[in-house]
Write a protein that holds these residues in place. Sequence first.
Motif, PDB file in Angstrom:
ATOM      1  N   GLY A 127       0.472  -1.388   0.130  1.00  0.00           N
ATOM      2  CA  GLY A 127      -0.174   0.089  -0.025  1.00  0.00           C
ATOM      3  C   GLY A 127       0.803   1.304   0.074  1.00  0.00           C
ATOM      4  O   GLY A 127       2.148   1.300   0.148  1.00  0.00           O
ATOM      5  N   GLY A 128       0.281   2.413  -0.232  1.00  0.00           N
ATOM      6  CA  GLY A 128       0.648   3.539  -0.359  1.00  0.00           C
ATOM      7  C   GLY A 128       1.434   4.233   0.670  1.00  0.00           C
ATOM      8  O   GLY A 128       2.569   4.803   0.543  1.00  0.00           O
TER       9      GLY A 128
ATOM     10  N   GLU B 182       5.111   3.072   1.213  1.00  0.00           N
ATOM     11  CA  GLU B 182       5.592   3.364   0.069  1.00  0.00           C
ATOM     12  C   GLU B 182       6.216   4.718   0.235  1.00  0.00           C
ATOM     13  O   GLU B 182       7.348   4.795  -0.039  1.00  0.00           O
TER      14      GLU B 182
ATOM     15  N   LYS C 153      11.682   0.826  -7.740  1.00  0.00           N
ATOM     16  CA  LYS C 153      10.444   1.096  -8.489  1.00  0.00           C
ATOM     17  C   LYS C 153      10.194   1.903  -9.400  1.00  0.00           C
ATOM     18  O   LYS C 153       9.675   1.849 -10.406  1.00  0.00           O
TER      19      LYS C 153
ATOM     20  N   ARG D 291      -3.376  -3.235  -5.383  1.00  0.00           N
ATOM     21  CA  ARG D 291      -3.748  -4.230  -4.503  1.00  0.00           C
ATOM     22  C   ARG D 291      -5.130  -4.979  -5.066  1.00  0.00           C
ATOM     23  O   ARG D 291      -5.750  -4.271  -5.790  1.00  0.00           O
TER      24      ARG D 291
ATOM     25  N   LYS E 234     -10.280  -1.051  -6.655  1.00  0.00           N
ATOM     26  CA  LYS E 234      -9.382  -0.871  -7.631  1.00  0.00           C
ATOM     27  C   LYS E 234      -9.925  -1.332  -9.030  1.00  0.00           C
ATOM     28  O   LYS E 234      -9.540  -1.430 -10.134  1.00  0.00           O
TER      29      LYS E 234
ATOM     30  N   GLY F  23      -0.611  -7.447  -8.432  1.00  0.00           N
ATOM     31  CA  GLY F  23      -1.085  -6.825  -7.333  1.00  0.00           C
ATOM     32  C   GLY F  23      -0.584  -7.508  -6.042  1.00  0.00           C
ATOM     33  O   GLY F  23      -0.381  -8.825  -6.178  1.00  0.00           O
ATOM     34  N   SER F  24      -0.039  -6.874  -5.165  1.00  0.00           N
ATOM     35  CA  SER F  24       0.471  -7.498  -3.915  1.00  0.00           C
ATOM     36  C   SER F  24      -0.614  -7.560  -2.881  1.00  0.00           C
ATOM     37  O   SER F  24      -1.777  -6.996  -2.798  1.00  0.00           O
TER      38      SER F  24
ATOM     39  N   LEU G   7      -0.651   6.257  -6.036  1.00  0.00           N
ATOM     40  CA  LEU G   7       0.835   6.442  -6.228  1.00  0.00           C
ATOM     41  C   LEU G   7       1.156   5.790  -7.519  1.00  0.00           C
ATOM     42  O   LEU G   7       1.901   6.229  -8.449  1.00  0.00           O
ATOM     43  N   THR G   8       0.297   4.719  -7.872  1.00  0.00           N
ATOM     44  CA  THR G   8       0.530   4.099  -9.272  1.00  0.00           C
ATOM     45  C   THR G   8       0.494   4.902 -10.354  1.00  0.00           C
ATOM     46  O   THR G   8       0.932   4.635 -11.494  1.00  0.00           O
TER      47      THR G   8
ATOM     48  N   GLU H 171       3.568   6.899 -10.579  1.00  0.00           N
ATOM     49  CA  GLU H 171       4.414   6.021 -11.042  1.00  0.00           C
ATOM     50  C   GLU H 171       4.553   5.626 -12.619  1.00  0.00           C
ATOM     51  O   GLU H 171       5.693   5.487 -13.230  1.00  0.00           O
TER      52      GLU H 171
HETATM   53  N1  UDP Z   1       2.329  -2.146  -5.222  1.00  0.00           N
HETATM   54  C1  UDP Z   1       3.280  -2.833  -5.208  1.00  0.00           C
HETATM   55  N2  UDP Z   1       3.144  -4.003  -5.870  1.00  0.00           N
HETATM   56  C2  UDP Z   1       1.689  -4.722  -5.815  1.00  0.00           C
HETATM   57  C3  UDP Z   1       0.812  -3.844  -6.037  1.00  0.00           C
HETATM   58  C4  UDP Z   1       1.153  -2.477  -5.543  1.00  0.00           C
HETATM   59  O1  UDP Z   1       4.501  -2.794  -4.964  1.00  0.00           O
HETATM   60  O2  UDP Z   1       1.796  -5.818  -6.373  1.00  0.00           O
HETATM   61  C5  UDP Z   1       2.447  -0.571  -4.932  1.00  0.00           C
HETATM   62  C6  UDP Z   1       2.300   0.335  -5.800  1.00  0.00           C
HETATM   63  O3  UDP Z   1       3.283   0.374  -7.037  1.00  0.00           O
HETATM   64  C7  UDP Z   1       1.985   1.623  -5.195  1.00  0.00           C
HETATM   65  C8  UDP Z   1       1.332   1.039  -3.963  1.00  0.00           C
HETATM   66  O4  UDP Z   1       1.699  -0.236  -3.788  1.00  0.00           O
HETATM   67  O5  UDP Z   1       3.449   2.159  -4.803  1.00  0.00           O
HETATM   68  C9  UDP Z   1       0.078   1.523  -3.774  1.00  0.00           C
HETATM   69  O6  UDP Z   1      -0.151   2.663  -3.784  1.00  0.00           O
HETATM   70  P1  UDP Z   1      -1.593   3.400  -4.207  1.00  0.00           P
HETATM   71  O7  UDP Z   1      -1.764   4.636  -3.786  1.00  0.00           O
HETATM   72  O8  UDP Z   1      -1.692   3.268  -5.523  1.00  0.00           O
HETATM   73  O9  UDP Z   1      -2.773   2.433  -3.591  1.00  0.00           O
HETATM   74  P2  UDP Z   1      -2.859   2.158  -2.005  1.00  0.00           P
HETATM   75  O10 UDP Z   1      -2.746   0.614  -2.313  1.00  0.00           O
HETATM   76  O11 UDP Z   1      -2.502   2.911  -1.140  1.00  0.00           O
HETATM   77  O12 UDP Z   1      -4.614   1.989  -2.127  1.00  0.00           O
END
Ligand code: UDP
Length: 412
Positions: free
Chosen positions: A49-50, A53, A206, A236, A241, A266-267, A327-328, A331
Amino acid sequence: MLQPVSVGTKSLADYTHLAGRPLIQEIRDLAEPLEGLRVLHLSATAFGGGVAEILYTLVPLMNDVGVDAQWEVMLGREEFYNVTKRLHNALQGNPDSLSDEEWKIFERYNALNATEISGGWDVIIVHDPQPIGVRRHVPDKARTWVWRCHIDLSTPNPDAIEHLVPLVREYDASVWHVPAYVPPSLDGPAAGVTICPPAIDPLSPKNMALSPEDAAFVCDQFGIDVDRPLMCQVSRFDPWKDPMGVIDAYRLVKQEMPEVQLALVGSMATDDPEGWEFFNSTMAYADGDPDIHILNNLNSVGAIEVNAFQSQADVVIQKSTREGFGLTVSEALWKGRPFIGGDVGGIPLQVQDGQTGFLVSSPAECADRSLRILREPDLGKQLGRAGKEHVRKHFLTPRLLRDWLRLFQAHR
Ligand code: UDP
């Protein structure tokens, strides 16, 4: 004890060539009188999550300019994370709020964590709703308390927001991505409201520059045919999403362009129990299509792999139906990729429709813009270039660091 997060070191000087000398100098001037300021960041998780990050870069950069910043993660168990996930959903507009029993669990963990915080801080920054309730138990542990909201509160569930606002009021300041997220009941001259969107680290694994060959090499290892067009969403596995909407868009594109592929990367966050369930339904929705690649961190998708997918994709998508900031988005734009995002939350802040990408409100629109980009490479190039300059100006970490230093100054 709360769990300290080890963030290593970073040097602001390394960012000069990307963020520009005037901003770096402004940061140094602001930081000078703040030397030794003791700042604690408190969040719910150090992984996924953000928030995590952002803090992995912001905290070491604060230290580099002389602030004594630390980051600690609150203690929680599954029962707490189940409740905070439901709270998160309610605050983003889900009709279902917490039961009295769930509010009690929320309160119990906040009280427990409050007693674990050490004292003597100049500033404690509490990130997101999970730990918001600690302050009232131990107000003397910091001179200034700041609540940092990372989510979209523009259309919250009334019960959830009614519980939240009195907690926010107790803070000396609250920080929001955009004015639309500030609850009207909080507004007013004394509320200490500050607007400040987040940012990405252009030098992290990243986001650092990856050659097209290296990006292709990494994607190839995950079974992507790097000679065929690729649509990609990194996020995620979360209903907001809208990965299924992305699959719908991909299917429409595929009718016109059969060679297209889709990667959903997605993580799983440690505080996200719903993630696995939703991951499985997304897999089922893909229905075994060999051109849909669904990957998560258990397939060893780490920062470099996310970088590679974002760099390799012909179209990067973030088709969210709610998005605090996203954040994506920055990115993808930073990598100069043509981008399509849902017209919600923090996405329009980063994407000017038709100039730095496209904004869409349905799978059909998403498919239409994808096809335009895939058929007109020059259009994609132009959008990507403009998007990158927009991010350079507004959404790199040095700008965020400057904004935090300004806030510290204002509350000295
Ligand atoms: N992210 C990642 N791996 C994944 C999915 C997401 O590293 O498989 C990172 C993505 O690159 C970003 C952050 O998790 O840096 C997600 O931040 P975002 O603000 O887009 O969404 P949030 O998850 O905070 O709602």
